[in-house]
Design a protein around this motif. Structure first.
Motif, short mmCIF file in Angstrom:
data_model
loop_
_atom_site.label_atom_id
_atom_site.label_comp_id
_atom_site.label_asym_id
_atom_site.label_seq_id
_atom_site.Cartn_x
_atom_site.Cartn_y
_atom_site.Cartn_z
N SER A 13 0.83 -1.21 0.00
CA SER A 13 0.00 0.00 0.00
C SER A 13 0.86 1.26 0.00
N SER A 14 2.12 1.07 -0.39
CA SER A 14 3.02 2.21 -0.55
C SER A 14 3.95 1.91 -1.72
N LYS A 15 4.47 2.96 -2.29
CA LYS A 15 5.47 2.80 -3.35
C LYS A 15 6.78 2.41 -2.68
N PRO A 16 7.70 1.77 -3.42
CA PRO A 16 9.01 1.48 -2.82
C PRO A 16 9.63 2.76 -2.27
N SER A 17 10.20 2.66 -1.08
CA SER A 17 10.70 3.83 -0.38
C SER A 17 11.88 3.43 0.50
N THR A 18 12.72 4.38 0.79
CA THR A 18 13.81 4.13 1.73
C THR A 18 13.41 4.50 3.15
N LYS A 19 12.17 5.01 3.34
CA LYS A 19 11.70 5.39 4.67
C LYS A 19 10.88 4.30 5.33
N HIS A 20 9.98 3.66 4.57
CA HIS A 20 9.14 2.61 5.12
C HIS A 20 8.50 1.81 3.99
N SER A 21 7.89 0.71 4.37
CA SER A 21 7.17 -0.14 3.45
C SER A 21 5.85 -0.53 4.10
N CYS A 22 4.73 -0.29 3.42
CA CYS A 22 3.41 -0.55 3.99
C CYS A 22 2.70 -1.65 3.21
N TRP A 23 1.96 -2.47 3.94
CA TRP A 23 1.23 -3.59 3.34
C TRP A 23 -0.17 -3.66 3.92
N SER A 24 -1.16 -3.95 3.07
CA SER A 24 -2.55 -4.09 3.50
C SER A 24 -3.07 -5.44 3.01
N PRO A 25 -2.92 -6.48 3.81
CA PRO A 25 -3.42 -7.80 3.42
C PRO A 25 -4.94 -7.79 3.30
N LYS A 26 -5.43 -8.49 2.29
CA LYS A 26 -6.87 -8.50 2.03
C LYS A 26 -7.40 -9.92 1.86
N HIS A 27 -8.65 -10.08 2.29
CA HIS A 27 -9.41 -11.31 2.07
C HIS A 27 -10.76 -10.88 1.52
N LYS A 28 -11.11 -11.39 0.35
CA LYS A 28 -12.37 -11.01 -0.31
C LYS A 28 -12.50 -9.49 -0.42
N LYS A 29 -11.40 -8.85 -0.78
CA LYS A 29 -11.33 -7.40 -1.00
C LYS A 29 -11.50 -6.56 0.26
N LYS A 30 -11.53 -7.18 1.42
CA LYS A 30 -11.62 -6.46 2.70
C LYS A 30 -10.24 -6.49 3.36
N THR A 31 -9.85 -5.38 3.94
CA THR A 31 -8.56 -5.30 4.62
C THR A 31 -8.62 -6.09 5.93
N VAL A 32 -7.70 -7.03 6.08
CA VAL A 32 -7.63 -7.87 7.28
C VAL A 32 -6.83 -7.16 8.36
N CYS A 33 -5.72 -6.55 7.96
CA CYS A 33 -4.87 -5.81 8.88
C CYS A 33 -3.99 -4.88 8.04
N HIS A 34 -3.12 -4.20 8.70
CA HIS A 34 -2.17 -3.31 8.03
C HIS A 34 -0.84 -3.52 8.73
N PHE A 35 0.24 -3.58 7.96
CA PHE A 35 1.54 -3.64 8.62
C PHE A 35 2.57 -2.85 7.86
N ARG A 36 3.55 -2.37 8.61
CA ARG A 36 4.55 -1.45 8.06
C ARG A 36 5.92 -1.77 8.65
N ALA A 37 6.93 -1.66 7.82
CA ALA A 37 8.32 -1.80 8.27
C ALA A 37 9.04 -0.49 8.03
N TRP A 38 9.94 -0.14 8.91
CA TRP A 38 10.81 1.02 8.76
C TRP A 38 12.17 0.62 9.32
N ARG A 39 13.12 1.47 9.32
CA ARG A 39 14.47 1.11 9.75
C ARG A 39 14.44 0.52 11.15
N ASP A 40 14.69 -0.76 11.24
CA ASP A 40 14.79 -1.54 12.48
C ASP A 40 13.50 -1.57 13.31
N GLY A 41 12.34 -1.56 12.66
CA GLY A 41 11.09 -1.69 13.39
C GLY A 41 9.93 -2.02 12.47
N TRP A 42 8.87 -2.55 13.06
CA TRP A 42 7.66 -2.82 12.29
C TRP A 42 6.47 -2.91 13.21
#
Length: 156
Positions: free
Chosen positions: A39-68
């Motif tokens: 759910s984000s473009k490639p970046s050096t600041k963070h990376s965001c993901w929105s997992p979906k089931h049947k087009k509904k968002t199940v959760c959201h998760f993000r990674a950044w330098r040494d954390g998520w």
């Protein structure tokens, strides 16, 4: 072997147990037929993901330098999950409610009732959040993902 964007981003931002848990979480989603959608473009600041089931968002998760983090209930009402979780899990979830007035994207939700407990204000985007989840947290996060998936299936 070519790495996926998910693996590349994970290795770029994380190391050690954080990397292991992040990758295991991604594998868990795939094994349970939940799509990992960036759910984000490639970046050096963070990376965001929105997992979906049947087009509904199940959760959201993000990674950044040494954390998520993993957050829940942006796309599904938390109370719809109640039939699919144990009382022990409800108690655990209630201790992780994000009671900030908002995360910057929302202004918060006043007077929310969650599993029968009233909260004056909660974040509307990241209602339940786990930052740098440990192995113990990961078990509960997986249970919460499956409960959310079951709620989506039950309440189409």
């Amino acid at each position: 072997m070519k790495t996926t964007r998910f693996e590349h981003d994970a290795e770029y931002f994380l190391t050690g147990e954080k990397l292991t848990n992040f990758l295991a979480f991604g594998n868990f989603l795939t094994e349970n037929k939940i799509t990992k959608t960036a759910s984000s473009k490639p970046s050096t600041k963070h990376s965001c993901w929105s997992p979906k089931h049947k087009k509904k968002t199940v959760c959201h998760f993000r990674a950044w330098r040494d954390g998520w983090f993993v957050s829940f209930f942006r796309g599904v009402d938390i109370n719809l999950c109640e039939p699919f979780i144990t009382d022990e899990m409800k108690e655990y979830m209630l201790t992780h409610i994000n009671t900030k007035p908002g995360c910057g994207s929302c202004k918060g939700n006043p007077n929310r009732i969650i599993f029968g407990q009233k909260f004056d204000i909660v974040c509307g985007c990241n209602l339940i959040m786990f930052v740098n989840p440990t192995g113990h947290d990961m078990e509960r996060i997986r249970s919460l993902v499956l409960a959310t998936k079951n709620a989506i299936d039950a309440y189409k």
